[in-house]
Design an enzyme around this catalytic site. Structure first.
Site, PDB file in Angstrom:
ATOM      1  N   HIS A 128      43.599  15.715 -65.111  1.00 40.58           N
ATOM      2  CA  HIS A 128      42.740  16.905 -64.981  1.00 40.58           C
ATOM      3  C   HIS A 128      42.218  16.989 -63.559  1.00 40.58           C
ATOM      4  O   HIS A 128      41.540  16.087 -63.088  1.00 40.58           O
ATOM      5  CB  HIS A 128      41.561  16.825 -65.965  1.00 40.58           C
ATOM      6  CG  HIS A 128      41.937  17.246 -67.346  1.00 40.58           C
ATOM      7  ND1 HIS A 128      41.108  17.986 -68.151  1.00 40.58           N
ATOM      8  CD2 HIS A 128      43.069  17.052 -68.053  1.00 40.58           C
ATOM      9  CE1 HIS A 128      41.713  18.221 -69.302  1.00 40.58           C
ATOM     10  NE2 HIS A 128      42.903  17.644 -69.279  1.00 40.58           N
TER      11      HIS A 128
ATOM     12  N   TYR B  16      31.852  22.283 -69.744  1.00 46.06           N
ATOM     13  CA  TYR B  16      30.477  21.851 -69.986  1.00 46.06           C
ATOM     14  C   TYR B  16      29.624  23.114 -70.055  1.00 46.06           C
ATOM     15  O   TYR B  16      29.595  23.896 -69.106  1.00 46.06           O
ATOM     16  CB  TYR B  16      29.992  20.931 -68.857  1.00 46.06           C
ATOM     17  CG  TYR B  16      30.655  19.572 -68.862  1.00 46.06           C
ATOM     18  CD1 TYR B  16      31.897  19.372 -68.272  1.00 46.06           C
ATOM     19  CD2 TYR B  16      30.030  18.482 -69.458  1.00 46.06           C
ATOM     20  CE1 TYR B  16      32.503  18.117 -68.287  1.00 46.06           C
ATOM     21  CE2 TYR B  16      30.635  17.218 -69.470  1.00 46.06           C
ATOM     22  CZ  TYR B  16      31.867  17.047 -68.888  1.00 46.06           C
ATOM     23  OH  TYR B  16      32.465  15.811 -68.903  1.00 46.06           O
TER      24      TYR B  16
ATOM     25  N   PRO C  17      26.389  10.464 -72.478  1.00 42.47           N
ATOM     26  CA  PRO C  17      27.818  10.708 -72.282  1.00 42.47           C
ATOM     27  C   PRO C  17      28.167  11.898 -71.373  1.00 42.47           C
ATOM     28  O   PRO C  17      29.336  12.080 -71.039  1.00 42.47           O
ATOM     29  CB  PRO C  17      28.333  10.964 -73.709  1.00 42.47           C
ATOM     30  CG  PRO C  17      27.133  11.322 -74.504  1.00 42.47           C
ATOM     31  CD  PRO C  17      25.959  10.670 -73.864  1.00 42.47           C
TER      32      PRO C  17
ATOM     33  N   LYS D 266      30.811   8.419 -68.168  1.00 41.19           N
ATOM     34  CA  LYS D 266      30.823   7.209 -67.354  1.00 41.19           C
ATOM     35  C   LYS D 266      30.824   5.889 -68.137  1.00 41.19           C
ATOM     36  O   LYS D 266      31.105   4.831 -67.559  1.00 41.19           O
ATOM     37  CB  LYS D 266      29.602   7.194 -66.413  1.00 41.19           C
ATOM     38  CG  LYS D 266      29.655   8.251 -65.343  1.00 41.19           C
ATOM     39  CD  LYS D 266      30.765   7.961 -64.347  1.00 41.19           C
ATOM     40  CE  LYS D 266      31.075   9.119 -63.442  1.00 41.19           C
ATOM     41  NZ  LYS D 266      32.474   9.494 -63.388  1.00 41.19           N
TER      42      LYS D 266
ATOM     43  N   TYR E 108      31.950  12.652 -60.445  1.00 40.87           N
ATOM     44  CA  TYR E 108      32.687  12.848 -61.697  1.00 40.87           C
ATOM     45  C   TYR E 108      34.019  12.086 -61.670  1.00 40.87           C
ATOM     46  O   TYR E 108      34.401  11.459 -62.661  1.00 40.87           O
ATOM     47  CB  TYR E 108      32.922  14.344 -61.960  1.00 40.87           C
ATOM     48  CG  TYR E 108      33.373  14.621 -63.371  1.00 40.87           C
ATOM     49  CD1 TYR E 108      32.452  14.802 -64.402  1.00 40.87           C
ATOM     50  CD2 TYR E 108      34.730  14.663 -63.697  1.00 40.87           C
ATOM     51  CE1 TYR E 108      32.855  15.029 -65.708  1.00 40.87           C
ATOM     52  CE2 TYR E 108      35.152  14.890 -64.998  1.00 40.87           C
ATOM     53  CZ  TYR E 108      34.205  15.068 -65.990  1.00 40.87           C
ATOM     54  OH  TYR E 108      34.616  15.287 -67.285  1.00 40.87           O
TER      55      TYR E 108
HETATM   56  P1  RFL Z   1      31.683  -1.252 -77.370  1.00 40.35           P
HETATM   57  O1  RFL Z   1      32.798  -0.260 -77.384  1.00 40.35           O
HETATM   58  O2  RFL Z   1      30.433  -0.921 -78.082  1.00 40.35           O
HETATM   59  O3  RFL Z   1      32.281  -2.622 -77.916  1.00 40.35           O
HETATM   60  C1  RFL Z   1      31.456  -3.726 -78.230  1.00 40.35           C
HETATM   61  C2  RFL Z   1      32.148  -4.540 -79.304  1.00 40.35           C
HETATM   62  O4  RFL Z   1      31.331  -5.677 -79.599  1.00 40.35           O
HETATM   63  C3  RFL Z   1      31.283  -5.846 -81.003  1.00 40.35           C
HETATM   64  N1  RFL Z   1      30.082  -6.611 -81.377  1.00 40.35           N
HETATM   65  C4  RFL Z   1      30.098  -7.927 -81.660  1.00 40.35           C
HETATM   66  N2  RFL Z   1      31.094  -8.815 -81.697  1.00 40.35           N
HETATM   67  C5  RFL Z   1      30.766 -10.094 -82.045  1.00 40.35           C
HETATM   68  N3  RFL Z   1      29.505 -10.487 -82.342  1.00 40.35           N
HETATM   69  C6  RFL Z   1      28.473  -9.612 -82.320  1.00 40.35           C
HETATM   70  N4  RFL Z   1      27.234 -10.004 -82.628  1.00 40.35           N
HETATM   71  C7  RFL Z   1      28.744  -8.268 -81.954  1.00 40.35           C
HETATM   72  N5  RFL Z   1      27.981  -7.174 -81.826  1.00 40.35           N
HETATM   73  C8  RFL Z   1      28.809  -6.173 -81.471  1.00 40.35           C
HETATM   74  C9  RFL Z   1      31.297  -4.432 -81.560  1.00 40.35           C
HETATM   75  O5  RFL Z   1      31.751  -4.394 -82.914  1.00 40.35           O
HETATM   76  C10 RFL Z   1      32.268  -3.747 -80.596  1.00 40.35           C
HETATM   77  O6  RFL Z   1      33.602  -3.783 -81.052  1.00 40.35           O
HETATM   78  O7  RFL Z   1      31.262  -1.637 -75.868  1.00 40.35           O
HETATM   79  P2  RFL Z   1      32.163  -1.776 -74.545  1.00 40.35           P
HETATM   80  O8  RFL Z   1      33.418  -2.561 -74.811  1.00 40.35           O
HETATM   81  O9  RFL Z   1      31.223  -2.194 -73.487  1.00 40.35           O
HETATM   82  O10 RFL Z   1      32.680  -0.290 -74.237  1.00 40.35           O
HETATM   83  C11 RFL Z   1      31.780   0.723 -73.874  1.00 40.35           C
HETATM   84  C12 RFL Z   1      32.287   2.083 -74.366  1.00 40.35           C
HETATM   85  O11 RFL Z   1      32.617   1.990 -75.741  1.00 40.35           O
HETATM   86  C13 RFL Z   1      31.232   3.180 -74.159  1.00 40.35           C
HETATM   87  O12 RFL Z   1      30.563   3.010 -72.932  1.00 40.35           O
HETATM   88  C14 RFL Z   1      31.871   4.582 -74.173  1.00 40.35           C
HETATM   89  O13 RFL Z   1      32.391   4.871 -75.425  1.00 40.35           O
HETATM   90  C15 RFL Z   1      30.837   5.641 -73.778  1.00 40.35           C
HETATM   91  N6  RFL Z   1      31.352   7.007 -73.859  1.00 40.35           N
HETATM   92  C16 RFL Z   1      32.141   7.535 -72.859  1.00 40.35           C
HETATM   93  N7  RFL Z   1      32.497   6.780 -71.803  1.00 40.35           N
HETATM   94  C17 RFL Z   1      33.331   7.277 -70.844  1.00 40.35           C
HETATM   95  O14 RFL Z   1      33.622   6.563 -69.859  1.00 40.35           O
HETATM   96  N8  RFL Z   1      33.870   8.553 -70.916  1.00 40.35           N
HETATM   97  C18 RFL Z   1      33.567   9.371 -71.962  1.00 40.35           C
HETATM   98  O15 RFL Z   1      34.110  10.465 -72.012  1.00 40.35           O
HETATM   99  C19 RFL Z   1      32.643   8.890 -72.966  1.00 40.35           C
HETATM  100  N9  RFL Z   1      32.312   9.651 -74.011  1.00 40.35           N
HETATM  101  C20 RFL Z   1      31.024   7.797 -74.967  1.00 40.35           C
HETATM  102  C21 RFL Z   1      31.521   9.138 -75.007  1.00 40.35           C
HETATM  103  C22 RFL Z   1      30.249   7.305 -76.014  1.00 40.35           C
HETATM  104  C23 RFL Z   1      29.934   8.111 -77.090  1.00 40.35           C
HETATM  105  N10 RFL Z   1      29.177   7.529 -78.131  1.00 40.35           N
HETATM  106  C24 RFL Z   1      29.417   7.709 -79.495  1.00 40.35           C
HETATM  107  C25 RFL Z   1      28.207   6.490 -77.824  1.00 40.35           C
HETATM  108  C26 RFL Z   1      31.222   9.956 -76.062  1.00 40.35           C
HETATM  109  C27 RFL Z   1      30.404   9.470 -77.095  1.00 40.35           C
HETATM  110  C28 RFL Z   1      30.060  10.433 -78.186  1.00 40.35           C
HETATM  111  C1  PHB Z   2      35.114  13.254 -74.840  1.00 41.56           C
HETATM  112  O1  PHB Z   2      36.209  13.834 -74.777  1.00 41.56           O
HETATM  113  O2  PHB Z   2      34.786  12.578 -75.830  1.00 41.56           O
HETATM  114  C2  PHB Z   2      34.157  13.398 -73.726  1.00 41.56           C
HETATM  115  C3  PHB Z   2      34.559  14.011 -72.566  1.00 41.56           C
HETATM  116  C4  PHB Z   2      33.658  14.168 -71.514  1.00 41.56           C
HETATM  117  C5  PHB Z   2      32.370  13.703 -71.658  1.00 41.56           C
HETATM  118  C6  PHB Z   2      31.964  13.072 -72.828  1.00 41.56           C
HETATM  119  C7  PHB Z   2      32.847  12.921 -73.870  1.00 41.56           C
HETATM  120  O3  PHB Z   2      31.486  13.888 -70.641  1.00 41.56           O
END
Ligand code: RFL
Ligand code: PHB
Length: 397
Positions: free
Chosen positions: A76, A205, A297, A301, A389
């Site tokens: 993108h 957005y 989110p 990042k 971004y």
């Molecule tokens: P995770 O993915 O939470 O993984 C942590 C793992 O640790 C396990 N765990 C344990 N394991 C053993 N013992 C314990 N006591 C434990 N406690 C927990 C959990 O089960 C899990 O499997 O953290 P990690 O690896 O640091 O990854 C981070 C990302 O998942 C997170 O930052 C992103 O998803 C955030 N995020 C986005 N990030 C982006 O870079 N681009 C995006 O577009 C973006 N969109 C988003 C997002 C997060 C969202 N939500 C739901 C929070 C959109 C959303 C809606």
């Molecule tokens: C997504 O596709 O889940 C997404 C994309 C951009 C964002 C957050 C989430 O800023």
């Protein structure tokens, strides 16, 4: 496979941070065991990030899992801001000297990392219960957990806390040794995934008087949409029809006319929070990813920061084991936090700009309007958005 009782690095958490660290360590010839609380299917069932910075794509490639990302990821070169009923394109590539982001879901990244790990025969314990971390303030850290009814203890040189915001690692550090910084936002995001073509080939957005919305995607046939919602909303309160109707009301008329709707494959709500722990190291315990920091989110990042943390950390472990240098370990927290705080600032700024704040004063609303109007007129302001971004560089120095 029998579990080792000793390894070099014990990684807690098999989300993207833990799995990517495991692959990078494997490439550097360093042994690691990953201990995860959930099943692999549960981890893959969480629909989260979608936008990958170039530095994250580079780290995945270095880890040997770039093939499907390059083949199936969607490059993108721009995003759109929809404000006051009109859509404005931010030309990321033109504003950053040709940089872009890639749309490739966290689920797919996790799947690729899991496949590479099992193909290499590397040990992962899923469904580990009562995980606890010990003695990381001394020379011989230990991890204990129960798996299939048996209690295990594993010794390692180091523990990598990649266990997310609610994990056990950060919580096991004495509270007096850490300083935390937090901002909780007075709204959440309701997300919906559906097998319908995206409303536009680029992310939109949306700032509307009814609140923020985001049009994103996972592929040319799968869309991901979000709506700003009150904190007490529940996914069950929102029928698919109610979601689509509200989204249509927030979109500019041209976009609304293009919207294709269909049954939700998934609907979930996430609260929005900014959070940082300092430092990201305590003795032989190193925190990485969501275990150390959370961003709202809006700036996309979170996953990208998890990838940059583990890139710094893998580099530091490589120097420790393969070049007898502990400089990288000593400076890990400082290096990682320098990048984290800049992404925190960007995510907070973009969130504050685009959302409706229930308690905003008239003055605050006018400031938001004025900043948006300026952003949409000013190439300098757009360049600042674009530079953040697409992702700031990884400063290894
Ligand atoms: P995770 O993915 O939470 O993984 C942590 C793992 O640790 C396990 N765990 C344990 N394991 C053993 N013992 C314990 N006591 C434990 N406690 C927990 C959990 O089960 C899990 O499997 O953290 P990690 O690896 O640091 O990854 C981070 C990302 O998942 C997170 O930052 C992103 O998803 C955030 N995020 C986005 N990030 C982006 O870079 N681009 C995006 O577009 C973006 N969109 C988003 C997002 C997060 C969202 N939500 C739901 C929070 C959109 C959303 C809606
Ligand atoms: C997504 O596709 O889940 C997404 C994309 C951009 C964002 C957050 C989430 O800023």
């Amino acid at each position: 496979m029998p579990l080792p009782t000793r390894t070099q690095v014990i990684i807690i958490g098999a989300g993207p941070a833990g799995l990517l660290l495991g692959q990078l360590l494997h490439k550097a010839g360093i042994e690691a065991l990953i201990v995860e609380r959930q099943s692999a299917a549960h981890v893959l069932g969480r629909i989260r990030a979608g936008v990958i910075e170039q530095t994250t794509a580079d780290a995945l490639t270095a880890a040997g899992v770039g093939e499907r990302l390059h083949a199936e990821g969607l490059p993108h070169e721009g995003i759109a801001l929809s404000v006051a009923g009109r859509r404005h394109r931010i030309d990321l590539a033109a504003l950053t000297g040709g940089r872009h982001v890639t749309v490739y879901g966290q689920t797919e990244i996790t799947r690729d990392l899991m496949a590479a790990r099992s193909a290499a025969g590397l040990p992962t314990v899923h469904e580990a219960h009562d995980v606890s971390v010990h003695d990381f303030d001394g020379a011989a850290p230990r991890v204990r957990f129960t798996h299939e009814g048996t209690t295990h203890e594993v010794r390692g040189d180091f523990i990598a806390g990649c266990d997310g915001f609610h994990g056990v690692c950060r919580a096991s550090v004495p509270a007096t040794a850490l300083r935390t910084f937090e901002k909780v936002y007075p709204f959440g995001w309701l997300g919906l995934l559906a097998d319908v073509p995206p409303v536009s080939p680029e992310l939109i957005y949306v700032r509307s008087p009814r609140g923020f919305a985001l049009c994103s995607m996972r592929s040319p046939t799968r869309s991901r949409y979000y709506l700003q919602c009150p904190l007490d909303s529940q996914p069950g309160h929102w029928s698919d029809d109610a979601f689509w109707a509200e989204l249509r009301l927030r979109l500019d008329p041209d976009t609304a006319a293009q919207l294709r709707t269909g049954p939700a494959l998934e609907k979930s709500i996430a609260p929005l929070r900014s959070f940082v722990t300092e430092p990201m190291r305590f003795g032989r315990l190193f925190l990485a990813g969501d275990a150390a920091h959370i961003v709202p989110p809006t700036g996309a990042k979170g996953l990208n920061l998890a990838a940059s943390d583990v890139s710094f950390l893998a580099h530091a472990f490589d120097a420790h084991y393969n070049a007898h240098s502990d400089e990288g370990l000593a400076r890990y927290s400082e290096r990682a936090l320098a990048r984290v705080w800049k992404a925190e600032r960007f995510s907070w700024w973009f969130t504050s700009l685009m959302h409706g704040f229930p308690d905003a004063t008239g003055f605050a609303e006018r400031m938001q309007d004025a900043e948006l109007a300026w952003l949409l007129e000013s190439p300098a302001a757009q360049a600042a958005l674009a530079e953040n971004y697409v992702g700031l560089p990884l400063e290894m120095h």
